[in-house]
Every structure is written in structure tokens, then in C-alpha cells.
Design a protein around this motif. Structure first.
Motif, PDB file in Angstrom:
ATOM      1  N   PRO A  66       0.830  -1.207   0.000  1.00 19.72           N
ATOM      2  CA  PRO A  66       0.000   0.000   0.000  1.00 19.72           C
ATOM      3  C   PRO A  66       0.865   1.259   0.000  1.00 19.72           C
ATOM      4  CG  PRO A  66      -0.753  -1.553   1.668  1.00 19.72           C
ATOM      5  CD  PRO A  66       0.565  -2.063   1.168  1.00 19.72           C
ATOM      6  N   SER A  67       0.299   2.345  -0.461  1.00 20.12           N
ATOM      7  CA  SER A  67       1.072   3.594  -0.560  1.00 20.12           C
ATOM      8  C   SER A  67       1.547   4.103   0.794  1.00 20.12           C
ATOM      9  CB  SER A  67       0.227   4.671  -1.257  1.00 20.12           C
ATOM     10  OG  SER A  67      -1.002   4.854  -0.583  1.00 20.12           O
ATOM     11  N   ASP A  68       0.833   3.737   1.875  1.00 13.25           N
ATOM     12  CA  ASP A  68       1.240   4.168   3.217  1.00 13.25           C
ATOM     13  C   ASP A  68       2.058   3.110   3.936  1.00 13.25           C
ATOM     14  OD1 ASP A  68      -0.631   2.267   3.798  1.00 13.25           O
ATOM     15  OD2 ASP A  68      -1.831   3.516   5.140  1.00 13.25           O
ATOM     16  N   GLY A  69       2.503   2.086   3.191  1.00 10.81           N
ATOM     17  CA  GLY A  69       3.284   1.029   3.798  1.00 10.81           C
ATOM     18  C   GLY A  69       2.469   0.038   4.605  1.00 10.81           C
ATOM     19  N   GLY A  70       1.162   0.186   4.596  1.00 11.15           N
ATOM     20  CA  GLY A  70       0.287  -0.724   5.327  1.00 11.15           C
ATOM     21  C   GLY A  70      -0.194  -0.196   6.656  1.00 11.15           C
ATOM     22  N   ALA A  71       0.068   1.075   6.952  1.00 10.79           N
ATOM     23  CA  ALA A  71      -0.308   1.636   8.255  1.00 10.79           C
ATOM     24  C   ALA A  71      -1.825   1.629   8.460  1.00 10.79           C
ATOM     25  CB  ALA A  71       0.236   3.065   8.387  1.00 10.79           C
ATOM     26  N   ALA A  72      -2.581   2.058   7.459  1.00 13.70           N
ATOM     27  CA  ALA A  72      -4.034   2.104   7.599  1.00 13.70           C
ATOM     28  C   ALA A  72      -4.626   0.708   7.749  1.00 13.70           C
ATOM     29  CB  ALA A  72      -4.658   2.819   6.404  1.00 13.70           C
ATOM     30  N   LEU A  73      -4.091  -0.249   7.003  1.00  9.78           N
ATOM     31  CA  LEU A  73      -4.578  -1.617   7.109  1.00  9.78           C
ATOM     32  C   LEU A  73      -4.275  -2.180   8.501  1.00  9.78           C
ATOM     33  CD1 LEU A  73      -5.835  -4.109   5.800  1.00  9.78           C
ATOM     34  CD2 LEU A  73      -3.551  -4.737   4.993  1.00  9.78           C
ATOM     35  N   ALA A  74      -3.082  -1.938   8.991  1.00 12.38           N
ATOM     36  CA  ALA A  74      -2.716  -2.428  10.320  1.00 12.38           C
ATOM     37  C   ALA A  74      -3.625  -1.843  11.395  1.00 12.38           C
ATOM     38  CB  ALA A  74      -1.258  -2.087  10.618  1.00 12.38           C
ATOM     39  N   ALA A  75      -3.949  -0.558  11.266  1.00 10.50           N
ATOM     40  CA  ALA A  75      -4.840   0.071  12.244  1.00 10.50           C
ATOM     41  C   ALA A  75      -6.225  -0.559  12.198  1.00 10.50           C
ATOM     42  CB  ALA A  75      -4.916   1.571  11.977  1.00 10.50           C
ATOM     43  N   ALA A  76      -6.713  -0.826  10.992  1.00 12.67           N
ATOM     44  CA  ALA A  76      -8.037  -1.436  10.847  1.00 12.67           C
ATOM     45  C   ALA A  76      -8.057  -2.858  11.397  1.00 12.67           C
ATOM     46  CB  ALA A  76      -8.452  -1.431   9.375  1.00 12.67           C
ATOM     47  N   VAL A  77      -7.007  -3.636  11.114  1.00 15.03           N
ATOM     48  CA  VAL A  77      -6.944  -5.010  11.611  1.00 15.03           C
ATOM     49  C   VAL A  77      -6.910  -5.034  13.133  1.00 15.03           C
ATOM     50  CG1 VAL A  77      -5.554  -7.126  11.657  1.00 15.03           C
ATOM     51  CG2 VAL A  77      -5.849  -5.877   9.516  1.00 15.03           C
ATOM     52  N   SER A  78      -6.237  -4.083  13.740  1.00 13.33           N
ATOM     53  CA  SER A  78      -6.151  -4.032  15.205  1.00 13.33           C
ATOM     54  C   SER A  78      -7.506  -3.753  15.845  1.00 13.33           C
ATOM     55  CB  SER A  78      -5.134  -2.963  15.642  1.00 13.33           C
ATOM     56  OG  SER A  78      -5.642  -1.652  15.400  1.00 13.33           O
ATOM     57  N   GLN A  79      -8.442  -3.194  15.070  1.00 17.66           N
ATOM     58  CA  GLN A  79      -9.773  -2.879  15.577  1.00 17.66           C
ATOM     59  C   GLN A  79     -10.859  -3.715  14.902  1.00 17.66           C
ATOM     60  OE1 GLN A  79     -10.401   1.394  15.232  1.00 17.66           O
ATOM     61  NE2 GLN A  79      -8.229   1.756  15.563  1.00 17.66           N
ATOM     62  N   VAL A  80     -10.473  -4.856  14.341  1.00 18.26           N
ATOM     63  CA  VAL A  80     -11.407  -5.623  13.520  1.00 18.26           C
ATOM     64  C   VAL A  80     -12.639  -6.071  14.299  1.00 18.26           C
ATOM     65  CG1 VAL A  80     -10.299  -7.860  13.920  1.00 18.26           C
ATOM     66  CG2 VAL A  80     -11.535  -7.443  11.788  1.00 18.26           C
ATOM     67  N   GLU A  81     -12.527  -6.247  15.593  1.00 17.77           N
ATOM     68  CA  GLU A  81     -13.678  -6.691  16.385  1.00 17.77           C
ATOM     69  C   GLU A  81     -14.774  -5.635  16.463  1.00 17.77           C
ATOM     70  OE1 GLU A  81     -11.244  -7.784  19.778  1.00 17.77           O
ATOM     71  OE2 GLU A  81     -11.924  -9.858  19.576  1.00 17.77           O
ATOM     72  N   SER A  82     -14.462  -4.411  16.063  1.00 18.43           N
ATOM     73  CA  SER A  82     -15.491  -3.353  16.078  1.00 18.43           C
ATOM     74  C   SER A  82     -16.333  -3.374  14.807  1.00 18.43           C
ATOM     75  CB  SER A  82     -14.821  -1.974  16.237  1.00 18.43           C
ATOM     76  OG  SER A  82     -14.084  -1.622  15.075  1.00 18.43           O
ATOM     77  N   TYR A  83     -16.005  -4.266  13.865  1.00 14.34           N
ATOM     78  CA  TYR A  83     -16.753  -4.366  12.609  1.00 14.34           C
ATOM     79  C   TYR A  83     -17.675  -5.585  12.648  1.00 14.34           C
ATOM     80  CZ  TYR A  83     -13.370  -1.013  10.753  1.00 14.34           C
ATOM     81  OH  TYR A  83     -12.601   0.101  10.540  1.00 14.34           O
ATOM     82  N   ASP A  84     -18.792  -5.471  11.947  1.00 13.19           N
ATOM     83  CA  ASP A  84     -19.709  -6.595  11.829  1.00 13.19           C
ATOM     84  C   ASP A  84     -19.257  -7.577  10.746  1.00 13.19           C
ATOM     85  OD1 ASP A  84     -22.101  -5.726  13.618  1.00 13.19           O
ATOM     86  OD2 ASP A  84     -21.660  -3.952  12.415  1.00 13.19           O
ATOM     87  N   TRP A  85     -18.674  -7.033   9.695  1.00 12.02           N
ATOM     88  CA  TRP A  85     -18.239  -7.843   8.557  1.00 12.02           C
ATOM     89  C   TRP A  85     -16.869  -7.394   8.078  1.00 12.02           C
ATOM     90  CZ3 TRP A  85     -20.786 -11.970   6.424  1.00 12.02           C
ATOM     91  CH2 TRP A  85     -22.150 -12.132   6.740  1.00 12.02           C
ATOM     92  N   VAL A  86     -16.115  -8.348   7.538  1.00 12.53           N
ATOM     93  CA  VAL A  86     -14.944  -8.039   6.716  1.00 12.53           C
ATOM     94  C   VAL A  86     -15.230  -8.612   5.335  1.00 12.53           C
ATOM     95  CG1 VAL A  86     -12.459  -8.249   6.381  1.00 12.53           C
ATOM     96  CG2 VAL A  86     -13.402  -8.190   8.698  1.00 12.53           C
TER      97      VAL A  86
END
Length: 246
Positions: free
Chosen positions: A43-63
Motif C-alpha cells: 500500500p502507498s502508506d506502507g500498510g499503516a491504515a490496514l494495520a490500524a483497521a486489523v487491530s480494531q477488527v472486532e469493532s466491525y460486523d463484517w470483513v
């Protein structure tokens, strides 16, 4: 099975997916010519945004996953945990199941393994959806689920870059009878590298979205697989060849 015995088939997919398609083609007697026209990049940000989202994945209903590349990039960081998982087709499901994760939603008809069908399979919201995707992916998932009342967080999981091609590969292309395409980006790069007039006589697409990308370049695709998977693409080619020989 040797339905494509001796047929030289160009594989334009990025690695490692190119190897899987090449192996499936060899199994039916074809001679695959691997000329990846695209490559998968961080990713263009080196994966920072994805890592942040994965760390909070339990707050989502679906992936939601629409490619094995997104699955790979996601699982490098962490598991989907408690969130339910929706996928566009069997190849994406297989990538998750091989890593020990079950899938909760997939279009029921193999001919509908496209983003539009996945949106249709969703119930109405509300709820939160995490969608790791390619940087330049189509807006179908975001727009479709938003209209159904879901709050969709799209995060860049990878980028699709353009590969370079050697002169030796160009020479091999001249001997090919078939070219296979599994994404619109591979079609675009092929035409940029070789031109729309330098294409083998048979053009095989993994599904209707890719076929539409071929048509957009003024080229008529020969076949589009009904089952939008590697196996479906190979079966469609075998059926075509056997029909021509009968």
C-alpha cells in the motif's frame, strides 16, 4: 485430461497467482507462457491504515474480501477474529480456509462470483463493514453496501503495479495461440506493452468484468468463464478447444 495438448497459452497474472494458473494449464496438456503484465505492491502508506483497521477488527460486523491478494495482506497482520467474513468467490474463500478461517457469506451461484452479486447477497444494514481492497479497485462494494445501509470502511491493502517485460517474453508471445486475462488491470497493461493489435487469436477471460475491459480496448473476447475461477477459466478453454476439434 489433455484437452489443450500442445496449445501455447499466455498467462498475464501477477505472481504468485500466475504459477497456479500455469500449473492448471499444464495439467490439461497446455504449454503455459508466463508473461505477468502486473505486479502486486505494498500500500502507498506502507500498510499503516490496514494495520490500524486489523487491530480494531472486532469493532466491525463484517470483513469483505474480493481478492486473494487482500486476504494475504490482511492475514499477514492478524486474523479477522470475531467479525463475520464475506467473499466474492471460491478462490478468495480458499485463501481464507487454507489459513484456518471460515467464510460466512458467498454468492450461491458460481456464475455470480462478482462484486455486484456479493452486494446482492447482503441483508440490509445498519452495521460496520471493513473492506480491504486494491488501491484502484472498483467502487461496487462501497457504493452498493452503503445504499443498503452499511457503514463501509475501505482501506488500501495493496496496489497493482505494472510489470516490465523482457524481449525474450515478447518473442514467446509471437508463438502463442491463447492469451488469458484475470483482471482489467492485466488487460490494460497488456495493451500498453504490446498494443491491441498484437494479441493471440483466442482471448480467454476469467469473467464478465475482465471481458468488458477487453472490449473497452476495441477487442472482442473469445470466451468468458461462467465459473469465475482459475479452474473455471481452464475448463472453458478445454471446452472451446474440444468443440473446435469435434
Amino acid at each position: 485430461m489433455s484437452g489443450l495438448a500442445g496449445v501455447r497459452v499466455v498467462v498475464t497474472r501477477a505472481q504468485p497467482q500466475a504459477s497456479a494458473l500455469a500449473a492448471a494449464l499444464r495439467a490439461v496438456g497446455a504449454i503455459p507462457i508466463e508473461i505477468p503484465t502486473i505486479e502486486i505492491a505494498d500500500p502507498s502508506d506502507g500498510g499503516a491504515a490496514l494495520a490500524a483497521a486489523v487491530s480494531q477488527v472486532e469493532s466491525y460486523d463484517w470483513v469483505v474480501f474480493t481478492s486473494a491478494n487482500a486476504v494475504d495482506r490482511f492475514l499477514r497482520i492478524g486474523p479477522p477474529k470475531a467479525a463475520r467474513i464475506a467473499v466474492v468467490g471460491t478462490a478468495t474463500r480458499a485463501a481464507l480456509e487454507q489459513a484456518g478461517h471460515s467464510v460466512d457469506l458467498i454468492p450461491s451461484d458460481p456464475s455470480d462470483f462478482v462484486a455486484d452479486a456479493l452486494v446482492e447477497a447482503f441483508d440490509e444494514g445498519p452495521g460496520r463493514v471493513l473492506y480491504p481492497s486494491a488501491a484502484a479497485g472498483r467502487p461496487t462494494i462501497v457504493d452498493g453496501l452503503t445504499k443498503k445501509g452499511w457503514n463501509v470502511h475501505r482501506v488500501e491493502a495493496y496496489r497493482t503495479g505494472f510489470a516490465t517485460v523482457s524481449e525474450a517474453a515478447r518473442e514467446e508471445l509471437e508463438q502463442a495461440e491463447v492469451v488469458t486475462f484475470a483482471s482489467g488491470s492485466s488487460v490494460d497493461r497488456y495493451c500498453e506493452l504490446f498494443g491491441a493489435d498484437q494479441i493471440p487469436p483466442v482471448i480467454a477471460c476469467i469473467g464478465p468484468v475482465t471481458a468488458a475491459a477487453v472490449t473497452a480496448h476495441g477487442i472482442e473476447p473469445t470466451i468468458a468463464a461462467v465459473d469465475h475461477t482459475v479452474d473455471g477459466l481452464v475448463r472453458a478453454l478445454v471446452d472451446l478447444w474440444e468443440c473446435r476439434q469435434s
